[in-house]
Design an enzyme around this catalytic site. Sequence first.
Site, mmCIF file in Angstrom:
data_model
loop_
_atom_site.group_PDB
_atom_site.id
_atom_site.type_symbol
_atom_site.label_atom_id
_atom_site.label_comp_id
_atom_site.label_asym_id
_atom_site.label_seq_id
_atom_site.Cartn_x
_atom_site.Cartn_y
_atom_site.Cartn_z
ATOM 1 C CB SER A 100 -1.147 2.839 -0.365
ATOM 2 O OG SER A 100 -1.710 3.456 -1.481
ATOM 3 C CG ASP A 240 -2.884 7.210 -2.582
ATOM 4 O OD1 ASP A 240 -2.107 8.012 -3.131
ATOM 5 O OD2 ASP A 240 -2.764 5.977 -2.700
ATOM 6 C CG ASP A 242 1.453 5.591 -1.698
ATOM 7 O OD1 ASP A 242 0.279 5.871 -2.012
ATOM 8 O OD2 ASP A 242 2.066 4.623 -2.203
ATOM 9 C CG ASP A 244 0.175 4.835 -5.294
ATOM 10 O OD1 ASP A 244 -0.850 5.249 -4.716
ATOM 11 O OD2 ASP A 244 0.577 3.651 -5.201
#
Length: 448
Positions: A100, A240, A242, A244
């Site tokens: 992340s 960010d 990833d 999400d």
Amino acid sequence: MGKYFGTDGVRGVANSELTPELAFKVGRFGGYVLTKDKQRPKVLIGRDTRISGHMLEGALVAGLLSIGAEVMRLGVISTPGVSYLTKAMDAEAGVMISASHNPVQDNGIKFFGGDGFKLSDEQEAEIERLMDEPEDKLPRPVGADLGLVNDYFEGGQKYLQFLKQTADEDFTGIHVALDCANGATSSLATHLFADLDADVSTMGTSPNGLNINDGVGSTHPEALSAFVKEKNADLGLAFDGDGDRLIAVDEKGNIVDGDQIMYICSKHLKSEGRLKDDTVVSTVMSNLGFYKALEKEGIKSVQTAVGDRYVVEAMKKDGYNVGGEQSGHLIFLDYNTTGDGLLSAIMLMNTLKATGKPLSELAAEMQKFPQLLVNVRVTDKYKVEENEKVKAVISEVEKEMNGDGRILVRPSGTEPLVRVMAEAKTKELCDEYVNRIVEVVRSEMGLE
């Protein structure tokens, strides 16, 4: 939290803590728990742009093939992209390789069930139990029963098609600046907003395996703030690593956080009769100004513990369709099963387009209370909730606030810390309240 699974999957420094050997076991045992009733189960795998992603993907794939799974590699894609495709393609499971918003040396493995949701605590516990058995007793198919692996890089396009359908109209006339954190949305976001006819400027879209989240993305919105002003954009959208999370920036360069985006979108959805039970789900860390703004609009709120998984649980339990965190994890359950930065961006752009108002005006409707958070290193973080002197000082401060502020004192979920947070009418009052409580926590249980 278990031995391997933390609050968001298995995480660690790649090749040191999160080794290929561990990734193989996670793939083998995790895949088995999620697909044991199926012959030749289908499992999707995606990854972000970290250099360690290839290594961990290879090990995970080997583990899944060893239980007879049919693995489909999606390549670089966002976490919500994996979540959406797992459900849309009737796969038995999905796996995302990402840490992340963490720095490049970290990586992680996160599973989704066939319904597109993250695993339950019980499922994670079963995977851990099997991983720790002294002997691996899982089936070992041979010959034609062994697993197969195929590439399905078209998955990203399928996900983009889905996202485009969530736009109420095209975004002609809106100049948007994107910061993709040199991560999983670097290609996705650029194509998405260009296809929706927005005027697009980009930064953080040149991943090289090492620069993910490096001074860019939703955890460094100040970079996008400067970029928005430089490009004279109508708004900025920061994702960010990833994809999400979403943090926005208005046309003046002011940062618009998850609370504000949630407020703006939920108010608009309510006006269209699309907000289930006129209720929004958030965590205890959301700003007091968020709740006061919702109240003014006749929107109810439900609070959960910190973590997007708890927000999703509460939404599923009572059928709510909007929830999220101040950090930018925003969940629109009518469309996807997890926090989705690109989807959240479209929901925000829908609102801008429908109202015709600039983002600064929409965000200003929610007056944020000054907020201060101090971490205190302690001997036993769980004792804070029963300490009489700490309880007394909290009660004293709350009485003084008289409803115009809020105190939150809680043990950290991951470190030996007590977090002391206050919100008040002014920054000075905030500082004073927090310092008074911190002093008592330190004297009662603090580490020197």
